[in-house]
Write a protein that holds these residues in place. Structure first.
Motif, PDB file in Angstrom:
ATOM      1  N   LEU A  79      44.521  46.438  33.696  1.00  0.00           N
ATOM      2  CA  LEU A  79      43.746  47.180  34.682  1.00  0.00           C
ATOM      3  C   LEU A  79      42.354  46.576  34.744  1.00  0.00           C
ATOM      4  CD1 LEU A  79      43.451  49.639  36.550  1.00  0.00           C
ATOM      5  CD2 LEU A  79      42.914  50.993  34.518  1.00  0.00           C
ATOM      6  N   SER A  80      41.950  46.144  35.921  1.00  0.00           N
ATOM      7  CA  SER A  80      40.618  45.577  36.104  1.00  0.00           C
ATOM      8  C   SER A  80      40.025  46.124  37.403  1.00  0.00           C
ATOM      9  CB  SER A  80      40.683  44.050  36.153  1.00  0.00           C
ATOM     10  OG  SER A  80      41.331  43.624  37.332  1.00  0.00           O
ATOM     11  N   MET A  81      38.834  45.727  37.686  1.00  0.00           N
ATOM     12  CA  MET A  81      38.177  46.173  38.911  1.00  0.00           C
ATOM     13  C   MET A  81      38.872  45.632  40.163  1.00  0.00           C
ATOM     14  SD  MET A  81      35.805  48.195  38.052  1.00  0.00           S
ATOM     15  CE  MET A  81      34.632  48.267  39.376  1.00  0.00           C
ATOM     16  N   SER A  82      39.666  44.578  40.008  1.00  0.00           N
ATOM     17  CA  SER A  82      40.331  44.012  41.176  1.00  0.00           C
ATOM     18  C   SER A  82      41.742  44.547  41.385  1.00  0.00           C
ATOM     19  CB  SER A  82      40.369  42.482  41.068  1.00  0.00           C
ATOM     20  OG  SER A  82      41.083  42.100  39.912  1.00  0.00           O
ATOM     21  N   GLY A  83      42.396  45.013  40.316  1.00  0.00           N
ATOM     22  CA  GLY A  83      43.743  45.498  40.529  1.00  0.00           C
ATOM     23  C   GLY A  83      44.481  45.841  39.255  1.00  0.00           C
ATOM     24  N   ILE A  84      45.763  46.094  39.443  1.00  0.00           N
ATOM     25  CA  ILE A  84      46.670  46.410  38.351  1.00  0.00           C
ATOM     26  C   ILE A  84      47.714  45.305  38.299  1.00  0.00           C
ATOM     27  CG2 ILE A  84      48.333  48.068  37.431  1.00  0.00           C
ATOM     28  CD1 ILE A  84      46.932  50.199  39.210  1.00  0.00           C
ATOM     29  N   ASP A  85      47.770  44.617  37.168  1.00  0.00           N
ATOM     30  CA  ASP A  85      48.773  43.575  36.974  1.00  0.00           C
ATOM     31  C   ASP A  85      49.778  44.068  35.948  1.00  0.00           C
ATOM     32  OD1 ASP A  85      47.450  41.878  38.731  1.00  0.00           O
ATOM     33  OD2 ASP A  85      46.336  40.871  37.133  1.00  0.00           O
ATOM     34  N   ILE A  86      51.041  43.841  36.236  1.00  0.00           N
ATOM     35  CA  ILE A  86      52.118  44.229  35.331  1.00  0.00           C
ATOM     36  C   ILE A  86      52.754  42.942  34.833  1.00  0.00           C
ATOM     37  CG2 ILE A  86      54.268  45.519  35.101  1.00  0.00           C
ATOM     38  CD1 ILE A  86      53.252  47.125  37.644  1.00  0.00           C
ATOM     39  N   THR A 134      56.585  37.184  27.376  1.00  0.00           N
ATOM     40  CA  THR A 134      56.239  35.917  28.039  1.00  0.00           C
ATOM     41  C   THR A 134      54.904  35.961  28.771  1.00  0.00           C
ATOM     42  OG1 THR A 134      57.352  36.513  30.103  1.00  0.00           O
ATOM     43  CG2 THR A 134      58.679  35.405  28.397  1.00  0.00           C
ATOM     44  N   LYS A 135      54.381  37.154  29.006  1.00  0.00           N
ATOM     45  CA  LYS A 135      53.163  37.365  29.791  1.00  0.00           C
ATOM     46  C   LYS A 135      53.348  36.909  31.240  1.00  0.00           C
ATOM     47  CE  LYS A 135      51.063  38.675  26.027  1.00  0.00           C
ATOM     48  NZ  LYS A 135      52.129  38.993  25.124  1.00  0.00           N
ATOM     49  N   PHE A 136      54.611  36.843  31.685  1.00  0.00           N
ATOM     50  CA  PHE A 136      54.928  36.492  33.065  1.00  0.00           C
ATOM     51  C   PHE A 136      54.502  37.634  33.977  1.00  0.00           C
ATOM     52  CE2 PHE A 136      57.912  36.538  36.662  1.00  0.00           C
ATOM     53  CZ  PHE A 136      57.669  35.276  37.179  1.00  0.00           C
ATOM     54  N   LEU A 137      53.788  37.304  35.050  1.00  0.00           N
ATOM     55  CA  LEU A 137      53.307  38.311  35.991  1.00  0.00           C
ATOM     56  C   LEU A 137      54.476  38.831  36.818  1.00  0.00           C
ATOM     57  CD1 LEU A 137      50.843  39.786  37.191  1.00  0.00           C
ATOM     58  CD2 LEU A 137      50.670  37.915  38.835  1.00  0.00           C
ATOM     59  N   ALA A 195      43.647  36.460  40.229  1.00  0.00           N
ATOM     60  CA  ALA A 195      44.904  36.463  39.457  1.00  0.00           C
ATOM     61  C   ALA A 195      44.934  35.293  38.481  1.00  0.00           C
ATOM     62  CB  ALA A 195      46.102  36.407  40.398  1.00  0.00           C
ATOM     63  N   LEU A 196      44.472  34.137  38.906  1.00  0.00           N
ATOM     64  CA  LEU A 196      44.436  32.976  38.017  1.00  0.00           C
ATOM     65  C   LEU A 196      43.438  33.173  36.880  1.00  0.00           C
ATOM     66  CD1 LEU A 196      44.678  30.082  40.618  1.00  0.00           C
ATOM     67  CD2 LEU A 196      46.423  30.812  38.985  1.00  0.00           C
ATOM     68  N   ARG A 197      42.297  33.734  37.162  1.00  0.00           N
ATOM     69  CA  ARG A 197      41.322  34.025  36.109  1.00  0.00           C
ATOM     70  C   ARG A 197      41.916  34.989  35.085  1.00  0.00           C
ATOM     71  NH1 ARG A 197      36.006  34.951  39.798  1.00  0.00           N
ATOM     72  NH2 ARG A 197      35.507  32.760  40.129  1.00  0.00           N
ATOM     73  N   HIS A 198      42.585  35.989  35.597  1.00  0.00           N
ATOM     74  CA  HIS A 198      43.190  36.983  34.716  1.00  0.00           C
ATOM     75  C   HIS A 198      44.262  36.346  33.838  1.00  0.00           C
ATOM     76  CE1 HIS A 198      44.574  40.796  33.279  1.00  0.00           C
ATOM     77  NE2 HIS A 198      45.792  40.481  33.666  1.00  0.00           N
ATOM     78  N   LYS A 199      45.123  35.553  34.426  1.00  0.00           N
ATOM     79  CA  LYS A 199      46.187  34.873  33.680  1.00  0.00           C
ATOM     80  C   LYS A 199      45.570  33.969  32.611  1.00  0.00           C
ATOM     81  CE  LYS A 199      50.519  33.566  33.184  1.00  0.00           C
ATOM     82  NZ  LYS A 199      51.552  34.427  32.724  1.00  0.00           N
ATOM     83  N   ASN A 200      44.490  33.281  32.946  1.00  0.00           N
ATOM     84  CA  ASN A 200      43.797  32.416  32.000  1.00  0.00           C
ATOM     85  C   ASN A 200      43.276  33.219  30.811  1.00  0.00           C
ATOM     86  OD1 ASN A 200      42.745  30.040  30.982  1.00  0.00           O
ATOM     87  ND2 ASN A 200      40.836  30.224  32.123  1.00  0.00           N
TER      88      ASN A 200
END
Length: 177
Positions: free
Chosen positions: A59-66, A71-74, A149-154
């Motif tokens: 959960l971040s200011m930009s969105g919710i990633d599941i 694997t940490k696969f988005l 999304a790329l920053r978050h994945k990084n």
């Protein structure tokens, strides 16, 4: 490992993912309850399914990633402005979900989760992030979602690498002793 990970700008929770269901309206407790009913009952009971369905919610200011837990696969990414409803299920306080509009189509999906202890906290955190995001968007405007999304994945991968380095460093030290 803790069920909650925090950073300066985002927070993550480990929960059981029950499923994603297309719904007809963007909000309402009844819609949430109908979505839970449409999820296959064996997902609630099967231990094998429970292990496979463990996810991280970032959960971040930009969105919710599941993300898939191992694997940490988005799996899914929901920008906060698309989220229209979030609540704990009345009859089952361990189950919660949120409804978000599909970014490219005129449809809504309900994302359903189960957490043994944190469901009300997660719902509150999502609501707080949504309100904070609205205020921030009014001040600075939207950002490019792909870059975010790329920053978050990084960040996720950097954390994982740091954790593995710590574990590996401990094992090397033990081997040398």
């Amino acid at each position: 490992m803790s069920d909650i990970l925090e950073d300066e700008s985002d927070i993550s929770f480990t929960v059981k993912f029950l499923g994603r269901v297309e719904v007809v309206r963007p909000s309402g407790q009844q819609i949430l309850e109908e979505a839970v009913q449409s999820v296959k009952p064996e997902k609630f009971n099967s231990e094998k399914a429970a292990k496979k369905s463990k996810v991280l919610i970032f959960l971040s200011m930009s969105g919710i990633d599941i993300l898939e837990y191992k694997t940490k696969f988005l799996l899914y990414s929901c920008p906060l402005p698309t989220v229209s409803f979030c609540a704990v299920l009345r009859d089952s306080p361990k189950v919660f979900g949120f409804i978000a509009q599909h970014p490219a189509a005129d449809m809504y999906h309900c994302y359903l989760f189960q957490s043994q202890k944190l469901a009300p906290v997660l719902v509150s955190a999502i609501g707080d992030a949504f309100r904070a995001s609205r205020k921030e968007q009014n001040v600075r405007g939207g950002r490019d979602l792909v870059v975010e999304a790329l920053r978050h994945k990084n960040k996720v991968l950097q954390r994982e690498n740091d954790e593995l380095r710590r574990k590996l460093g401990g094992h090397i030290y033990e081997a040398l002793s």
